[in-house]
Design a protein around this motif. Structure first.
Motif, PDB file in Angstrom:
ATOM      1  N   SER A 261      15.020  -5.600 -10.762  1.00  0.00           N
ATOM      2  CA  SER A 261      14.028  -5.847  -9.760  1.00  0.00           C
ATOM      3  C   SER A 261      13.088  -5.067  -9.446  1.00  0.00           C
ATOM      4  CB  SER A 261      14.602  -6.936  -8.962  1.00  0.00           C
ATOM      5  OG  SER A 261      15.231  -6.042  -7.770  1.00  0.00           O
ATOM      6  N   MET A 262      13.478  -3.735  -9.157  1.00  0.00           N
ATOM      7  CA  MET A 262      12.855  -2.752  -8.740  1.00  0.00           C
ATOM      8  C   MET A 262      11.772  -2.471  -9.882  1.00  0.00           C
ATOM      9  SD  MET A 262      11.650  -0.903  -6.266  1.00  0.00           S
ATOM     10  CE  MET A 262      12.922  -1.137  -4.952  1.00  0.00           C
ATOM     11  N   THR A 263      12.115  -2.145 -11.021  1.00  0.00           N
ATOM     12  CA  THR A 263      11.186  -1.751 -12.207  1.00  0.00           C
ATOM     13  C   THR A 263      10.414  -2.960 -12.282  1.00  0.00           C
ATOM     14  OG1 THR A 263      13.195  -0.797 -13.276  1.00  0.00           O
ATOM     15  CG2 THR A 263      11.330  -1.535 -14.463  1.00  0.00           C
ATOM     16  N   THR A 264      10.602  -4.264 -12.595  1.00  0.00           N
ATOM     17  CA  THR A 264       9.578  -5.222 -12.332  1.00  0.00           C
ATOM     18  C   THR A 264       8.628  -5.407 -11.469  1.00  0.00           C
ATOM     19  OG1 THR A 264      10.948  -6.695 -13.725  1.00  0.00           O
ATOM     20  CG2 THR A 264       9.247  -7.604 -12.596  1.00  0.00           C
ATOM     21  N   THR A 265       9.108  -4.862  -9.926  1.00  0.00           N
ATOM     22  CA  THR A 265       8.130  -4.867  -9.056  1.00  0.00           C
ATOM     23  C   THR A 265       7.114  -3.852  -9.199  1.00  0.00           C
ATOM     24  OG1 THR A 265       9.863  -5.656  -7.402  1.00  0.00           O
ATOM     25  CG2 THR A 265       8.262  -4.514  -6.331  1.00  0.00           C
ATOM     26  N   ARG A 266       7.603  -2.746  -9.522  1.00  0.00           N
ATOM     27  CA  ARG A 266       6.696  -1.584  -9.977  1.00  0.00           C
ATOM     28  C   ARG A 266       5.428  -1.885 -10.981  1.00  0.00           C
ATOM     29  NH1 ARG A 266       6.920   1.976  -5.610  1.00  0.00           N
ATOM     30  NH2 ARG A 266       8.976   2.435  -5.061  1.00  0.00           N
ATOM     31  N   ARG A 267       6.165  -2.777 -11.872  1.00  0.00           N
ATOM     32  CA  ARG A 267       5.230  -3.101 -13.093  1.00  0.00           C
ATOM     33  C   ARG A 267       4.249  -4.086 -12.559  1.00  0.00           C
ATOM     34  NH1 ARG A 267       7.247  -2.740 -18.517  1.00  0.00           N
ATOM     35  NH2 ARG A 267       6.747  -4.988 -18.777  1.00  0.00           N
ATOM     36  N   MET A 268       4.784  -4.964 -11.671  1.00  0.00           N
ATOM     37  CA  MET A 268       3.509  -5.960 -11.261  1.00  0.00           C
ATOM     38  C   MET A 268       2.627  -5.303 -10.354  1.00  0.00           C
ATOM     39  SD  MET A 268       4.258  -8.564 -12.744  1.00  0.00           S
ATOM     40  CE  MET A 268       5.918  -8.901 -13.823  1.00  0.00           C
ATOM     41  N   MET A 269       3.044  -4.341  -9.341  1.00  0.00           N
ATOM     42  CA  MET A 269       2.094  -3.436  -8.675  1.00  0.00           C
ATOM     43  C   MET A 269       1.153  -2.895  -9.584  1.00  0.00           C
ATOM     44  SD  MET A 269       4.577  -1.829  -5.843  1.00  0.00           S
ATOM     45  CE  MET A 269       5.146  -2.917  -4.479  1.00  0.00           C
ATOM     46  N   LEU A 270       1.610  -2.102 -10.511  1.00  0.00           N
ATOM     47  CA  LEU A 270       0.763  -1.189 -11.633  1.00  0.00           C
ATOM     48  C   LEU A 270      -0.249  -2.327 -12.030  1.00  0.00           C
ATOM     49  CD1 LEU A 270       0.208   1.693 -12.346  1.00  0.00           C
ATOM     50  CD2 LEU A 270       1.748   1.229 -14.292  1.00  0.00           C
ATOM     51  N   GLN A 271       0.338  -3.683 -12.407  1.00  0.00           N
ATOM     52  CA  GLN A 271      -0.752  -4.345 -13.229  1.00  0.00           C
ATOM     53  C   GLN A 271      -2.136  -5.071 -12.060  1.00  0.00           C
ATOM     54  OE1 GLN A 271       0.805  -7.631 -15.901  1.00  0.00           O
ATOM     55  NE2 GLN A 271       2.587  -6.591 -15.222  1.00  0.00           N
ATOM     56  N   ILE A 272      -1.471  -5.329 -10.876  1.00  0.00           N
ATOM     57  CA  ILE A 272      -2.376  -5.438  -9.928  1.00  0.00           C
ATOM     58  C   ILE A 272      -3.391  -4.565  -9.405  1.00  0.00           C
ATOM     59  CG2 ILE A 272      -2.555  -6.031  -7.499  1.00  0.00           C
ATOM     60  CD1 ILE A 272      -0.135  -7.840  -7.817  1.00  0.00           C
ATOM     61  N   ALA A 273      -2.836  -3.141  -9.470  1.00  0.00           N
ATOM     62  CA  ALA A 273      -3.642  -1.943  -9.003  1.00  0.00           C
ATOM     63  C   ALA A 273      -4.456  -1.866 -10.300  1.00  0.00           C
ATOM     64  CB  ALA A 273      -2.861  -0.803  -8.837  1.00  0.00           C
ATOM     65  N   ASP A 274      -4.206  -2.037 -11.648  1.00  0.00           N
ATOM     66  CA  ASP A 274      -5.058  -1.867 -12.748  1.00  0.00           C
ATOM     67  C   ASP A 274      -6.452  -2.846 -12.613  1.00  0.00           C
ATOM     68  OD1 ASP A 274      -5.898  -0.103 -14.797  1.00  0.00           O
ATOM     69  OD2 ASP A 274      -4.922  -1.507 -16.309  1.00  0.00           O
ATOM     70  N   LYS A 275      -5.999  -3.941 -12.168  1.00  0.00           N
ATOM     71  CA  LYS A 275      -7.141  -5.059 -12.154  1.00  0.00           C
ATOM     72  C   LYS A 275      -8.279  -4.685 -11.108  1.00  0.00           C
ATOM     73  CE  LYS A 275      -4.554  -8.918 -14.294  1.00  0.00           C
ATOM     74  NZ  LYS A 275      -5.597  -9.099 -15.145  1.00  0.00           N
ATOM     75  N   VAL A 276      -7.688  -4.312  -9.889  1.00  0.00           N
ATOM     76  CA  VAL A 276      -8.557  -3.915  -8.943  1.00  0.00           C
ATOM     77  C   VAL A 276      -9.236  -2.633  -9.180  1.00  0.00           C
ATOM     78  CG1 VAL A 276      -8.510  -2.727  -6.289  1.00  0.00           C
ATOM     79  CG2 VAL A 276      -7.165  -4.873  -6.942  1.00  0.00           C
ATOM     80  N   ARG A 277      -8.559  -1.616  -9.873  1.00  0.00           N
ATOM     81  CA  ARG A 277      -9.273  -0.280 -10.402  1.00  0.00           C
ATOM     82  C   ARG A 277     -10.588  -0.767 -11.512  1.00  0.00           C
ATOM     83  NH1 ARG A 277     -10.279   1.661 -14.810  1.00  0.00           N
ATOM     84  NH2 ARG A 277      -9.014  -0.135 -15.963  1.00  0.00           N
ATOM     85  N   GLU A 278     -10.322  -1.718 -12.173  1.00  0.00           N
ATOM     86  CA  GLU A 278     -11.305  -2.075 -12.868  1.00  0.00           C
ATOM     87  C   GLU A 278     -12.509  -2.745 -12.216  1.00  0.00           C
ATOM     88  OE1 GLU A 278     -11.834  -4.563 -17.452  1.00  0.00           O
ATOM     89  OE2 GLU A 278      -9.933  -4.697 -15.946  1.00  0.00           O
ATOM     90  N   GLU A 279     -12.293  -3.569 -11.282  1.00  0.00           N
ATOM     91  CA  GLU A 279     -13.355  -4.216 -10.457  1.00  0.00           C
ATOM     92  C   GLU A 279     -14.177  -2.994  -9.622  1.00  0.00           C
ATOM     93  OE1 GLU A 279     -12.318  -7.198  -7.695  1.00  0.00           O
ATOM     94  OE2 GLU A 279     -11.304  -8.530  -9.192  1.00  0.00           O
ATOM     95  N   ILE A 280     -13.300  -2.047  -9.106  1.00  0.00           N
ATOM     96  CA  ILE A 280     -14.121  -0.961  -8.426  1.00  0.00           C
ATOM     97  C   ILE A 280     -14.745  -0.043  -9.169  1.00  0.00           C
ATOM     98  CG2 ILE A 280     -12.890  -1.703  -6.264  1.00  0.00           C
ATOM     99  CD1 ILE A 280     -11.280   1.145  -6.821  1.00  0.00           C
ATOM    100  N   GLY A 281     -14.507  -0.101 -10.444  1.00  0.00           N
ATOM    101  CA  GLY A 281     -15.123   1.117 -11.399  1.00  0.00           C
ATOM    102  C   GLY A 281     -14.171   2.624 -11.174  1.00  0.00           C
ATOM    103  N   ALA A 282     -13.188   2.484 -10.854  1.00  0.00           N
ATOM    104  CA  ALA A 282     -12.278   3.775 -10.600  1.00  0.00           C
ATOM    105  C   ALA A 282     -11.669   3.968 -12.087  1.00  0.00           C
ATOM    106  CB  ALA A 282     -11.107   3.803  -9.829  1.00  0.00           C
ATOM    107  N   LEU A 283     -11.509   5.225 -12.412  1.00  0.00           N
ATOM    108  CA  LEU A 283     -11.091   6.108 -13.778  1.00  0.00           C
ATOM    109  C   LEU A 283      -9.813   5.906 -13.856  1.00  0.00           C
ATOM    110  CD1 LEU A 283     -14.061   8.443 -13.973  1.00  0.00           C
ATOM    111  CD2 LEU A 283     -14.017   6.571 -15.010  1.00  0.00           C
ATOM    112  N   ALA A 284      -8.844   6.046 -12.520  1.00  0.00           N
ATOM    113  CA  ALA A 284      -7.383   6.424 -12.667  1.00  0.00           C
ATOM    114  C   ALA A 284      -6.854   5.836 -11.472  1.00  0.00           C
ATOM    115  CB  ALA A 284      -7.311   8.002 -12.963  1.00  0.00           C
ATOM    116  N   ILE A 285      -5.423   5.794 -11.518  1.00  0.00           N
ATOM    117  CA  ILE A 285      -4.573   5.110 -10.521  1.00  0.00           C
ATOM    118  C   ILE A 285      -3.461   6.433 -10.016  1.00  0.00           C
ATOM    119  CG2 ILE A 285      -2.588   3.854 -10.011  1.00  0.00           C
ATOM    120  CD1 ILE A 285      -3.736   1.984 -12.009  1.00  0.00           C
ATOM    121  N   VAL A 286      -3.747   6.720  -8.635  1.00  0.00           N
ATOM    122  CA  VAL A 286      -3.020   7.651  -8.343  1.00  0.00           C
ATOM    123  C   VAL A 286      -1.766   7.286  -7.585  1.00  0.00           C
ATOM    124  CG1 VAL A 286      -3.022   9.818  -6.738  1.00  0.00           C
ATOM    125  CG2 VAL A 286      -5.255   8.912  -8.001  1.00  0.00           C
ATOM    126  N   THR A 287      -0.558   7.889  -7.946  1.00  0.00           N
ATOM    127  CA  THR A 287       0.634   7.515  -7.017  1.00  0.00           C
ATOM    128  C   THR A 287       1.227   8.896  -6.444  1.00  0.00           C
ATOM    129  OG1 THR A 287       2.362   7.860  -8.855  1.00  0.00           O
ATOM    130  CG2 THR A 287       0.899   5.867  -8.985  1.00  0.00           C
TER     131      THR A 287
END
Length: 401
Positions: A261-287
């Motif tokens: 479940s932790m792996t899937t949780t992180r995968r879902m978070m990353l998918q959400i972050a990627d959609k937000v990143r695309e909306e705001i025009g960011a070039l990368a995700i930082v963790t």
């Protein structure tokens, strides 16, 4: 004496070529943002340095407190200015030295003659000014290496600038001069440090946080806002995107085996972050991930998590020890906020025995029995956007580097 002017020296900006003016403008804008509430402050930028002027003594003191946190500044000094005339310089030197505790101290005069037409050479100026100071401050002694007090005299066509104080700056590049990224901000110790390190290299950031009310509280959200405000102090605004994650997290717990479940949780978070990143025009995700620190940060886990996106994932802490990360967090002032005992969404459903080497095909298999995409879209659309600090103007650096 009362200081009314600060000389700001550039760091890596001095190495830039034809684009230097754009970097200097970015730094000037960042300083303005950091000092926006100090009404008497004015800035004047030159090719190799910048001047900050303030008529109000309290504004000057506050500016000196804030400038060390702004990336792009190598060092700065409160300066006194006078006419480029030897007698005027000697008189002003006494005022500057008078601000120091001189009893039993050593000193040295250092001259910079940017105006080569000034009618004295460096050695003559050092002797004349140093001798004048010693005559009025006999408790001082001259020492050429590592003196207690260094009197710096910079002679230019527009006048002479004197100081005895040099404050270290944050170095790095002005925030916003090297693109824009989205920081995954959990509220712990690591992610604010990751954001800080990227900002030091000139990257401006938005931040994204996942909240799962009622399991996570308003105090936990306040903690993340406070961390975002701290990141703002380094010279640029940061927008915070708060994602409602409860429904999606509950679905994960119901559909995916506990140890995955932790792996899937992180995968879902990353998918959400990627959609937000695309909306705001960011070039990368930082963790704030550090290799091997927890079960979700093994190389196998990171590989399984990364599979959901082709977007660059920047991990500035990946090879750092926890104690080194803690030390940086203490230095930048985020540690005490990060350790407030408020839960985050990653801890409320933590499995007792998470997989440290999850198999991607198994994760994909269990996720295939449920359509998570509508919940992902809903979380993105229903996010709360908090303008922690005012937005800057349109990025003039796009496509430059």
């Amino acid at each position: 004496m009362e200081w009314k002017e600060i000389l700001i020296r550039y760091g890596e900006l001095s190495l830039k070529g034809r684009n230097r003016n754009q970097f200097v403008r970015r730094l000037k804008n960042n300083i303005k943002d950091a000092l926006t509430d100090l009404k008497s402050v004015q800035l004047r930028a030159e090719r190799d340095r910048m001047f900050l002027l303030a008529d109000n003594e309290m504004d000057m003191k506050e500016a000196i407190e804030r400038l060390p946190h702004i990336f792009g500044i190598q060092s700065f000094s409160p300066v006194a200015m006078c006419e480029a005339d030897l007698d005027a310089i000697k008189k002003k030197a006494l005022e500057v030295i008078g601000t120091e505790d001189t009893e039993g101290k050593t000193f040295k005069v250092e001259i910079k003659r940017a105006d080569k037409t000034f009618p004295y050479v460096t050695g003559e100026l050092q002797q004349a000014i140093g001798g004048h100071v010693l005559h009025h401050f006999p408790e001082l002694t001259v020492q050429m290496k590592k003196p207690d007090i260094m009197l710096l005299v910079d002679i230019r066509k527009e006048g002479a600038f004197l100081t005895s104080k040099v404050y270290k700056g944050a170095g790095g590049m002005p925030v916003g001069s090297n693109g824009h990224s989205l920081l995954m901000l959990s509220g712990g110790i690591d992610s604010p440090v990751a954001g800080y390190l990227l900002m030091k290299r000139g990257v401006s950031i938005d931040a994204i946080h996942f909240a799962s009310p009622p399991y996570t509280s308003e105090l936990a959200k306040r903690k993340v806002i406070d961390l975002t405000e701290k990141l703002c102090s380094f010279g640029a605004p940061v927008r915070l995107h708060v994602i409602p994650f409860t429904e999606l997290q509950q679905a994960i717990v119901q559909q995916v085996p506990d140890n995955l479940s932790m792996t899937t949780t992180r995968r879902m978070m990353l998918q959400i972050a990627d959609k937000v990143r695309e909306e705001i025009g960011a070039l990368a995700i930082v963790t704030g991930e550090s290799l091997g620190q927890v079960a979700s940060q093994t190389l196998e886990s990171l590989t399984a998590i990364n599979e959901v996106t082709a977007t660059p994932i920047l991990r500035p802490l990946i090879a750092m020890d926890k104690l080194d990360i803690i030390e940086i967090s203490q230095q930048i002032g985020t540690y005490e906020t990060s350790i407030r005992p408020y839960e985050d969404c990653c801890t409320i459903f933590t499995p007792s025995n998470p997989k440290t080497k999850p198999k991607l095909e198994k994760v994909q298999h269990f996720e295939s029995f449920f359509d998570f995409q509508p919940l992902i879209e809903e979380a993105v659309q229903n996010r709360e956007i908090i303008e922690v600090w005012q937005q800057q103007e349109k990025d003039e650096f796009e496509g430059l580097l």
